[in-house]
Design an enzyme around this catalytic site. Structure first.
Site, PDB file in Angstrom:
ATOM      1  N   LYS A 230       0.824  -1.218   0.000  1.00 57.17           N
ATOM      2  CA  LYS A 230       0.000   0.000   0.000  1.00 57.17           C
ATOM      3  C   LYS A 230       0.861   1.274   0.000  1.00 57.17           C
ATOM      4  CE  LYS A 230      -3.972  -2.197   2.270  1.00 57.17           C
ATOM      5  NZ  LYS A 230      -4.949  -2.081   3.391  1.00 57.17           N
TER       6      LYS A 230
ATOM      7  N   GLU B   4      -9.312 -10.955  -7.579  1.00 59.90           N
ATOM      8  CA  GLU B   4      -8.449  -9.782  -7.388  1.00 59.90           C
ATOM      9  C   GLU B   4      -7.227  -9.846  -8.314  1.00 59.90           C
ATOM     10  OE1 GLU B   4      -7.691  -9.665  -3.160  1.00 59.90           O
ATOM     11  OE2 GLU B   4      -9.773  -9.130  -2.703  1.00 59.90           O
TER      12      GLU B   4
ATOM     13  N   ASN C  21      -1.957   0.456   6.706  1.00 55.48           N
ATOM     14  CA  ASN C  21      -1.428  -0.781   7.272  1.00 55.48           C
ATOM     15  C   ASN C  21      -0.582  -1.602   6.292  1.00 55.48           C
ATOM     16  OD1 ASN C  21      -3.481  -1.681   5.684  1.00 55.48           O
ATOM     17  ND2 ASN C  21      -4.607  -2.756   7.296  1.00 55.48           N
TER      18      ASN C  21
ATOM     19  N   TYR D 167     -12.482  -1.963  -3.277  1.00 59.39           N
ATOM     20  CA  TYR D 167     -12.974  -2.016  -1.898  1.00 59.39           C
ATOM     21  C   TYR D 167     -14.492  -1.844  -1.825  1.00 59.39           C
ATOM     22  CZ  TYR D 167      -8.292  -2.189   0.150  1.00 59.39           C
ATOM     23  OH  TYR D 167      -7.036  -2.581   0.538  1.00 59.39           O
TER      24      TYR D 167
ATOM     25  N   HIS E 182      -2.185  -5.418   1.674  1.00 62.14           N
ATOM     26  CA  HIS E 182      -3.467  -6.117   1.506  1.00 62.14           C
ATOM     27  C   HIS E 182      -3.174  -7.577   1.202  1.00 62.14           C
ATOM     28  CE1 HIS E 182      -7.399  -7.242  -0.162  1.00 62.14           C
ATOM     29  NE2 HIS E 182      -6.713  -7.843  -1.110  1.00 62.14           N
TER      30      HIS E 182
HETATM   31  P1  GDP Z   1      -7.900  -6.536   6.013  1.00 56.82           P
HETATM   32  O1  GDP Z   1      -8.518  -7.746   5.350  1.00 56.82           O
HETATM   33  O2  GDP Z   1      -7.098  -6.889   7.242  1.00 56.82           O
HETATM   34  O3  GDP Z   1      -7.105  -5.673   5.045  1.00 56.82           O
HETATM   35  O4  GDP Z   1      -9.100  -5.633   6.571  1.00 56.82           O
HETATM   36  P2  GDP Z   1     -10.552  -5.271   5.984  1.00 56.82           P
HETATM   37  O5  GDP Z   1     -10.868  -6.048   4.750  1.00 56.82           O
HETATM   38  O6  GDP Z   1     -11.506  -5.335   7.127  1.00 56.82           O
HETATM   39  O7  GDP Z   1     -10.416  -3.713   5.602  1.00 56.82           O
HETATM   40  C1  GDP Z   1      -9.815  -3.304   4.399  1.00 56.82           C
HETATM   41  C2  GDP Z   1      -8.882  -2.154   4.697  1.00 56.82           C
HETATM   42  O8  GDP Z   1      -9.667  -1.041   5.175  1.00 56.82           O
HETATM   43  C3  GDP Z   1      -7.877  -2.402   5.828  1.00 56.82           C
HETATM   44  O9  GDP Z   1      -6.745  -3.102   5.409  1.00 56.82           O
HETATM   45  C4  GDP Z   1      -7.553  -0.991   6.259  1.00 56.82           C
HETATM   46  O10 GDP Z   1      -6.639  -0.329   5.346  1.00 56.82           O
HETATM   47  C5  GDP Z   1      -8.921  -0.309   6.145  1.00 56.82           C
HETATM   48  N1  GDP Z   1      -9.666  -0.368   7.417  1.00 56.82           N
HETATM   49  C6  GDP Z   1     -10.251  -1.455   7.985  1.00 56.82           C
HETATM   50  N2  GDP Z   1     -10.867  -1.145   9.134  1.00 56.82           N
HETATM   51  C7  GDP Z   1     -10.688   0.196   9.294  1.00 56.82           C
HETATM   52  C8  GDP Z   1     -11.113   1.129  10.294  1.00 56.82           C
HETATM   53  O11 GDP Z   1     -11.765   0.767  11.283  1.00 56.82           O
HETATM   54  N3  GDP Z   1     -10.730   2.439  10.114  1.00 56.82           N
HETATM   55  C9  GDP Z   1     -10.013   2.845   9.028  1.00 56.82           C
HETATM   56  N4  GDP Z   1      -9.703   4.161   8.926  1.00 56.82           N
HETATM   57  N5  GDP Z   1      -9.598   1.995   8.068  1.00 56.82           N
HETATM   58  C10 GDP Z   1      -9.929   0.688   8.203  1.00 56.82           C
END
Ligand code: GDP
Length: 143
Positions: free
Chosen positions: A12, A129, A115, A52, A118
């Protein structure tokens, strides 16, 4: 593409801003992942929004799309036995504060949103994807 052995990752924009992209690739290779396709690019708003789309109703969606379009990123197809589950373990929890020691996010991520990486969460999503970013010709090395 052998289902079960490939996954899609994205390094990222925060990792490129902090100059950690190369370290993350080296970390993954040291854990046995082979890079089968890769592209350095900047996502458009439309691409990030579509990628997303599952999070469209979440409060962080706009901020996430803004972050993902803020700079360079690097989608890659990685190959390893049991790649999807393995990579989810290697990257750690979404929030680096909750990620296990030695995981990519613990080592290199800034925050729950910024973070670093992905990883696909199922074989089906890994295939979908991978096709989102790469043509069939580009995916030949992963077959
Ligand atoms: P992942 O599978 O661990 O990447 O997490 P998710 O699929 O739940 O979320 C996709 C991406 O959205 C995450 O990798 C983060 O970059 C972002 N994200 C997820 N949860 C949060 C949140 O609570 N706050 C914010 N600002 N970003 C989030």
């Amino acid at each position: 593409m052998t289902s079960g052995n490939i996954t899609l990752t994205i390094i990222k924009p925060d990792a490129f801003t902090s100059g950690k992209a190369g370290k993350i690739i080296a970390h993954l290779e040291a854990e046995g992942y082979a890079v089968r396709a890769a592209r350095v690019m900047r996502l458009t708003e439309a691409q990030a929004g579509e990628f997303y789309a599952v999070h469209r109703e979440r409060p962080f969606y706009k901020s996430l799309v803004s972050f993902m379009t803020s700079g360079t990123c690097m989608p890659m197809v990685l190959e390893k036995a049991g790649a999807v589950a393995a990579l989810r373990k290697s990257i750690g929890a979404t929030d680096p504060k909750e990620a296990d020691a030695g995981t990519v996010r613990k080592l290199y991520a800034e925050s729950k949103e910024r973070n670093a990486i992905h990883a696909s969460d199922s074989d089906e999503n890994a295939a979908r994807e991978s096709r989102f970013f790469f043509s069939e010709a580009e995916l030949i090395a992963a077959k």
